[in-house]
Design a protein around this motif. Structure first.
Motif, short mmCIF file in Angstrom:
data_model
loop_
_atom_site.label_atom_id
_atom_site.label_comp_id
_atom_site.label_asym_id
_atom_site.label_seq_id
_atom_site.Cartn_x
_atom_site.Cartn_y
_atom_site.Cartn_z
N LEU A 34 37.75 51.25 37.53
CA LEU A 34 38.50 50.01 37.36
C LEU A 34 39.09 49.59 38.69
O LEU A 34 39.52 50.43 39.49
CB LEU A 34 39.61 50.20 36.33
CG LEU A 34 39.18 50.71 34.96
CD1 LEU A 34 40.39 50.93 34.07
CD2 LEU A 34 38.20 49.75 34.31
N PHE A 39 39.83 45.51 35.97
CA PHE A 39 38.47 45.17 35.55
C PHE A 39 37.49 46.27 35.90
O PHE A 39 37.58 46.90 36.95
CB PHE A 39 38.02 43.85 36.18
CG PHE A 39 38.81 42.66 35.73
CD1 PHE A 39 38.80 42.27 34.40
CD2 PHE A 39 39.58 41.94 36.63
CE1 PHE A 39 39.55 41.18 33.98
CE2 PHE A 39 40.31 40.85 36.23
CZ PHE A 39 40.30 40.46 34.90
N TYR A 41 34.24 47.83 37.31
CA TYR A 41 33.35 47.42 38.40
C TYR A 41 32.38 48.51 38.85
O TYR A 41 31.53 48.27 39.72
CB TYR A 41 34.14 46.93 39.61
CG TYR A 41 34.68 48.03 40.47
CD1 TYR A 41 34.02 48.41 41.64
CD2 TYR A 41 35.83 48.72 40.12
CE1 TYR A 41 34.50 49.44 42.42
CE2 TYR A 41 36.31 49.73 40.90
CZ TYR A 41 35.65 50.08 42.05
OH TYR A 41 36.12 51.11 42.82
N THR A 109 36.35 42.04 29.83
CA THR A 109 35.62 41.63 31.03
C THR A 109 34.13 41.86 30.84
O THR A 109 33.72 42.66 30.01
CB THR A 109 36.11 42.42 32.27
OG1 THR A 109 35.43 41.96 33.42
CG2 THR A 109 35.86 43.89 32.14
#
Length: 125
Positions: A34, A39, A41, A109
């Protein structure tokens, strides 16, 4: 994005560039990274050959990856599609879906990336 496969320990790793790592969430067979906004990633997949149903040698021959991740209402989904070359034949695998419940609250997300991997030449003797 960047993809890397560690043949010795059978770990497949995806990451989106230019994101600031803050923490990881661990699941049974993969980890998601995160960023500072919370989010998702990055993804590390353990025992990748078993989980994806493809040999370690074939994983080294992947020429194209597609990764899509989603977190929604505490559920993390990782979708993978890949193209491998084996004996000069292109093998295309269907998407693999890894779906896990998260005890940690993360923002809803969606992340999608595609990575092409240059084909390695034959080894010199």
């Amino acid at each position: 994005g960047i993809v890397d496969y560690d043949f010795k320990i059978d770990i497949l790793y995806f990451i989106v560039r230019d994101r600031d790592y803050v923490k990881s969430l661990e699941f049974e067979d993969f980890v998601v990274d995160l960023d500072k906004e919370g989010f998702l990633y990055g993804v590390e997949i353990f025992d990748a050959s078993r989980l994806l149903g493809i040999s370690k040698e074939a994983l080294r021959r992947i020429t194209r990856w597609e990764l899509a991740t989603k977190s929604e209402q505490g559920v993390v989904t990782v979708q993978l599609a890949f193209q491998a070359v084996q004996r000069n034949q292109v093998l295309v695998q269907n998407r693999q879906h890894l779906i896990r419940d998260s005890q940690t609250t993360i923002p809803d997300t969606t992340l999608a990336c595609e990575v092409s991997v240059p084909q390695r030449r034959g080894r010199s003797i």
